[in-house]
Write an enzyme that holds these catalytic residues in place. Structure first.
Site, short mmCIF file in Angstrom:
data_model
loop_
_atom_site.label_atom_id
_atom_site.label_comp_id
_atom_site.label_asym_id
_atom_site.label_seq_id
_atom_site.Cartn_x
_atom_site.Cartn_y
_atom_site.Cartn_z
N TRP A 166 -1.04 -11.83 1.26
CA TRP A 166 -1.51 -10.16 1.45
C TRP A 166 -3.02 -10.12 1.42
O TRP A 166 -3.61 -9.08 2.05
CB TRP A 166 -0.27 -9.28 0.69
CG TRP A 166 -0.89 -7.93 0.88
CD1 TRP A 166 -0.31 -6.95 1.56
CD2 TRP A 166 -1.74 -7.23 -0.27
NE1 TRP A 166 -0.83 -5.94 1.44
CE2 TRP A 166 -2.06 -5.87 0.28
CE3 TRP A 166 -2.51 -7.37 -1.21
CZ2 TRP A 166 -2.60 -4.97 -0.48
CZ3 TRP A 166 -3.30 -6.69 -1.97
CH2 TRP A 166 -3.43 -5.20 -1.27
N SER A 188 4.11 -7.69 5.55
CA SER A 188 4.81 -7.58 3.97
C SER A 188 4.12 -6.44 3.19
O SER A 188 4.71 -6.20 2.22
CB SER A 188 4.51 -8.88 3.33
OG SER A 188 3.06 -9.04 2.98
N ASP A 189 3.37 -5.77 3.87
CA ASP A 189 2.81 -4.43 3.16
C ASP A 189 3.56 -3.40 3.31
O ASP A 189 4.10 -2.93 4.14
CB ASP A 189 1.26 -3.98 3.92
CG ASP A 189 0.44 -3.09 3.00
OD1 ASP A 189 -0.02 -3.34 1.98
OD2 ASP A 189 0.99 -1.92 3.53
N LEU A 190 3.88 -2.95 2.13
CA LEU A 190 4.86 -1.63 2.08
C LEU A 190 4.49 -0.49 2.79
O LEU A 190 5.14 0.12 3.46
CB LEU A 190 5.09 -1.41 0.36
CG LEU A 190 6.28 -0.40 0.25
CD1 LEU A 190 7.58 -0.68 0.90
CD2 LEU A 190 6.26 0.18 -1.27
N TRP A 228 -0.63 3.05 8.50
CA TRP A 228 -0.92 3.56 7.20
C TRP A 228 -1.21 5.07 7.25
O TRP A 228 -0.80 5.66 6.39
CB TRP A 228 -2.25 2.88 6.56
CG TRP A 228 -1.91 1.37 6.09
CD1 TRP A 228 -0.86 0.91 4.92
CD2 TRP A 228 -2.58 0.04 6.15
NE1 TRP A 228 -1.15 -0.10 4.32
CE2 TRP A 228 -1.98 -0.84 5.17
CE3 TRP A 228 -3.52 -0.30 6.94
CZ2 TRP A 228 -2.39 -2.16 5.29
CZ3 TRP A 228 -4.10 -1.38 7.12
CH2 TRP A 228 -3.48 -2.48 6.22
#
Length: 217
Positions: free
Chosen positions: A151, A170-172, A212
């Protein structure tokens, strides 16, 4: 030229944002709707004087709010006798106890010292050299450093090196944005994300940025 074969622009990006935006809107109208709602792509890579500085900053900021991490980083900088961002050798002159007193955890203290050592021995390359390396080569090299995982490298590739085709599944934030746009708010499985993102190549970094931003609407 970057490792992608595209000249790095004056704004630090390794791709033309207008071409990337047009490609994504045409390739995936659902994503395109989000992009039009969000508006102009404003992300530009942050300029760092060294890869060591960029990675040390990333380690300090892990799992902390921006304000708390910034305060700790400034304390760490003040532990250096030069009172500026330390070089790897200057950091190693600071005792682990001093770094802990500045606010670093034991794990982060060990990580920044390992980063300094691996920068000195050449495991961590210079910014000039890393710009000539592929994304995969960068990932393999930098994850040899304690405390740096995939990450952290993905964030470096997107926000420091301006690489065009990075998709941090994998980034929330990216997962939540993907779920909001495509799955009525349900968190997606990484395999589902990767399948959808095939149509976004070679501009998955821009797509990630818009995912995002989806959380801000």
């Amino acid at each position: 030229m970057s490792a992608t074969g595209v000249a790095v622009r004056a704004d630090g990006l390794g791709y033309d944002p207008d071409l990337a935006r047009a490609h994504l809107i045409e390739a995936d109208p659902r994503l395109g709707e989000l992009m039009i709602r969000v508006g102009e792509f404003t992300m530009r890579p942050r300029a760092d004087h060294s890869l060591f500085a960029a990675l040390m900053r990333s380690i300090v900021y892990q799992q902390l709010t921006g304000k708390a991490a910034s305060t700790i980083l400034q304390r760490v900088i003040r532990t250096s006798t030069r009172r500026r961002f330390p070089t790897p050798r200057e950091l190693l002159l600071v005792s682990p106890e001093s770094l802990r007193q500045a606010g670093l955890s034991a794990a982060k203290t060990a990580a920044v010292r390992d980063l300094a050592e691996k920068t000195i021995d050449g495991t961590v390359p210079s910014l000039a050299r890393i710009r000539r390396m592929s994304d995969e080569e960068i990932l393999q090299r930098l994850t040899l450093v304690r405390g740096i995982g995939p990450w952290t490298v993905e964030m470096l590739l997107i926000f420091r090196l301006g690489r065009p085709d990075v998709f941090p599944v994998s980034d929330l934030g990216v997962r939540k944005g993907f779920g909001q746009v495509f799955l009525k708010g349900k968190l997606p499985d990484p395999a589902v994300m990767r399948r959808r993102a095939e149509r976004w190549r070679p501009y998955r970094s821009m797509a990630s940025w818009y995912l995002w931003r989806a959380l801000e609407l």
